[in-house]
Design an enzyme around this catalytic site. Structure first.
Site, mmCIF file in Angstrom:
data_model
loop_
_atom_site.group_PDB
_atom_site.id
_atom_site.type_symbol
_atom_site.label_atom_id
_atom_site.label_comp_id
_atom_site.label_asym_id
_atom_site.label_seq_id
_atom_site.Cartn_x
_atom_site.Cartn_y
_atom_site.Cartn_z
ATOM 1 N N ARG B 24 0.838 -1.203 0.000
ATOM 2 C CA ARG B 24 0.000 0.000 0.000
ATOM 3 C C ARG B 24 0.872 1.252 0.000
ATOM 4 O O ARG B 24 0.960 1.963 -1.001
ATOM 5 C CB ARG B 24 -0.935 -0.010 1.245
ATOM 6 C CG ARG B 24 -2.094 0.980 1.153
ATOM 7 C CD ARG B 24 -1.753 2.421 1.511
ATOM 8 N NE ARG B 24 -1.248 2.548 2.881
ATOM 9 C CZ ARG B 24 -0.706 3.664 3.339
ATOM 10 N NH1 ARG B 24 -0.591 4.741 2.565
ATOM 11 N NH2 ARG B 24 -0.231 3.712 4.577
ATOM 12 N N ASP B 25 1.557 1.495 1.084
ATOM 13 C CA ASP B 25 2.313 2.736 1.244
ATOM 14 C C ASP B 25 3.462 2.815 0.244
ATOM 15 O O ASP B 25 3.764 3.891 -0.297
ATOM 16 C CB ASP B 25 2.850 2.802 2.682
ATOM 17 C CG ASP B 25 3.369 4.175 3.067
ATOM 18 O OD1 ASP B 25 3.388 5.064 2.215
ATOM 19 O OD2 ASP B 25 3.760 4.346 4.225
ATOM 20 N N HIS B 218 4.122 4.155 13.140
ATOM 21 C CA HIS B 218 4.451 4.202 11.710
ATOM 22 C C HIS B 218 5.521 5.282 11.551
ATOM 23 O O HIS B 218 5.213 6.462 11.484
ATOM 24 C CB HIS B 218 3.193 4.531 10.901
ATOM 25 C CG HIS B 218 3.429 4.595 9.425
ATOM 26 N ND1 HIS B 218 3.011 3.616 8.553
ATOM 27 C CD2 HIS B 218 4.060 5.516 8.664
ATOM 28 C CE1 HIS B 218 3.357 3.930 7.325
ATOM 29 N NE2 HIS B 218 3.990 5.089 7.359
ATOM 30 N N HIS B 220 9.226 6.898 9.997
ATOM 31 C CA HIS B 220 9.981 7.027 8.747
ATOM 32 C C HIS B 220 11.468 7.168 9.021
ATOM 33 O O HIS B 220 11.878 7.564 10.113
ATOM 34 C CB HIS B 220 9.462 8.226 7.961
ATOM 35 C CG HIS B 220 8.205 7.926 7.192
ATOM 36 N ND1 HIS B 220 7.668 8.788 6.281
ATOM 37 C CD2 HIS B 220 7.391 6.857 7.205
ATOM 38 C CE1 HIS B 220 6.560 8.253 5.759
ATOM 39 N NE2 HIS B 220 6.369 7.090 6.316
ATOM 40 N N CYS B 251 9.828 8.620 -0.600
ATOM 41 C CA CYS B 251 11.229 8.989 -0.829
ATOM 42 C C CYS B 251 11.262 10.409 -1.352
ATOM 43 O O CYS B 251 11.585 10.653 -2.503
ATOM 44 C CB CYS B 251 11.856 8.035 -1.826
ATOM 45 S SG CYS B 251 13.624 8.300 -2.029
ATOM 46 N N ASN B 260 9.954 4.898 4.443
ATOM 47 C CA ASN B 260 9.528 3.965 5.480
ATOM 48 C C ASN B 260 10.709 3.260 6.137
ATOM 49 O O ASN B 260 11.758 3.047 5.521
ATOM 50 C CB ASN B 260 8.608 2.903 4.863
ATOM 51 C CG ASN B 260 7.219 3.451 4.607
ATOM 52 O OD1 ASN B 260 6.573 3.939 5.521
ATOM 53 N ND2 ASN B 260 6.762 3.400 3.360
#
Lengths: 333, 333
Positions: B24-25, B218, B220, B251, B260
């Site tokens: 998904r992400d 979540h 990064h 990115c 991520n």
């Protein structure tokens, strides 16, 4: 009339001490030889960023490490700059003599926690290295009593030759070295095998054994855990951290797998947490240009130099948008 | 006779839940569109590694995200595999309806903590998004009462549009969402601005406010702090972590600045610490090949895949050199 009445100077003693090891640990890991002129410019730029400690080279025979042939001259250059501690690595008594003659502020001696690594690396057992350290301490006592002797205990978190290194042996060796008269013992993750649980446990055990003679955390980013391991060390009271501008040094694997913790990212982490490093991040990032100029084509690492600092990140320079005092509060986000 | 009498099966409930968000992400952040066939192979490989939760896509109009045109088919494929939770992102009631029809196990709804980000991203205020969430919960209650609704609270640690996001507002919004009937609220560092002190403080405050409805971290890796922030979240009781194979997704900066957290490095960190993830690291690293095949030329990140695991790292596969039980002890180094 509206100028702030209080204009705090940067604190004299940062909450953490970032010890830059690039000119020693970084240069000895690359095949190129940086010119003395480029080394000077790089060290000047590092000094200008506010770093308070630097390891500028190794006193080893030039035939073994041609990168260090000018180490005495570099020590003299670095010690002429004010307000920081200039260290050099010495593997033996001969190196210590030369380093003290050149005027270093502090000596660092590598001693392996792994017997296999010690024998392979310096052809001496650990206990023979303790005897070497005792000689270096005696020389220091006789000729330069104000110069601390620090141990960088390599392979403290594991060894590629022997695998696991028993924690009991790390604690035992630290005790032997304190008995030999050293001032500080840091723990090095030479092989990039440390994890945060282990970092907390081992630094905790060493501190329980040797107290405030516990020194720096020298952690690697080989498997991406460099900053997490630094955080873990900070959590258990470590306040000195070795790092290298651009992550130079120790790149034993594929591209991207840098060795040393990147100074720029480490400074960013602590400053973002509100922990003062004394370092101006913008000037530190600018120092990469002097490193690039001296080692053209050498890959440099670091995420913060690419991503930039986020909006609202404190600018520590005089006249920056936030006063330096604010950086120390813990609630600015 | 000498076979071990105890031969422990891998624990049914890992100590941490790694929630893979790449399909998904990751996919929605790249311009290429992965074929359905390649998505299936990638998801199969992720499943084979032992992952217990995966976010397989977004239910959004295909004209907005052509990468997600086959999301219903992908949900059906993933839910046919046993022993894991298949999630999909839904931004609104229409998406939730389609996701429930496709048979997802869990819905995740993005809600911005930053008002500016909410208005820019979904053209709704935060409080309007709470109303949308209430509709989704009502639909779930009426048609699929066993399906949890999770919120991914984006920009919880800072916003590139408005800068700092007051922690009081994050806590307030979490309370509003719990009142709207959601099951879990995770906090997302959408912009890569989080630091470990902030992660500990904000997760602590949210947990104090909404208790065990506190959901995943979540985080990064934009500025290299991804794993340090995960460690910080773990320290304050977070037990679900979003990550992406190869760091795919988000990115926004220069090459090297991945978005991520890399699943491979995150699994390595926890397993090295003795914290069970349920994931076989060797199989997880092998899954990168299916990702490469589906997105040729897309850069993949991760330090552990390049550096390899250190000697003595536990092999979790049946018949591996160490029994899986050993990985949970804290003293194996």
């Amino acid at each position: 009339m509206h100028e702030p009445t209080e204009s705090p100077a940067p604190p004299a003693t940062p909450a953490v001490l970032i010890s830059e090891v690039g000119p020693r640990d970084g240069l000895q890991s690359v095949s190129a030889v940086m010119s003395t002129r480029h080394k000077r410019a790089w060290i000047d730029a590092l000094h200008a960023s506010g770093l308070r400690e630097i390891e500028v080279g190794s006193f080893v025979p030039a035939r073994m490490l041609p990168q260090m042939a000018d180490v005495a001259e570099i020590v003299r250059h670095a010690t002429a700059l004010p307000g920081w501690t200039v260290m050099a690595l010495v593997p033996n008594l001969r190196g210590a003599l030369a380093a003290l003659e050149a005027g270093v502020h502090k000596l660092t001696v590598p001693v392996s926690a792994s017997e296999a690594h010690s024998l392979a690396n310096v052809r001496r057992s650990r206990i023979d290295m303790v005897a070497v350290v005792r000689e270096i301490v005696a020389l220091r006592d006789a000729t330069a009593p104000g110069v601390p002797v620090e141990i960088g205990m390599s392979t403290a978190f594991g060894c590629t030759l022997q695998g696991a290194v028993p924690e009991d042996e790390v604690v035992w060796l630290a005790g032997q070295l304190v008995a030999a008269g050293v001032d500080e013992i840091g723990l090095s993750d030479t092989t990039g095998m440390a994890n945060p649980a282990q970092v907390r446990r081992l630094f905790g055990r060493v501190r329980a054994a040797i107290g405030d003679k516990t020194g720096s955390a020298h952690l690697h980013n080989t498997r991406g855990l460099g900053l997490a391991n630094c955080l873990a060390a900070w959590d258990v009271g470590v306040r000195t951290f070795d790092a290298s501008l651009g992550g130079l040094g120790g790149c034993p694997y594929a591209p991207g797998a840098s060795g040393n913790v990147v100074t720029e990212d480490l400074v960013f982490m602590f400053e973002a947490m509100g922990v003062d490093t004394g370092v101006d991040l913008a000037r530190l990032i600018a120092a990469r240009e002097t490193l690039r100029a001296g080692l053209p084509g050498e890959p440099l690492y670091g995420m913060v130099p690419d991503a930039g600092v986020p909006a609202g990140f404190p600018d520590r320079r005089p006249g920056g948008p936030e006063r330096s005092g604010q950086i120390r509060t813990d609630d600015r986000h």
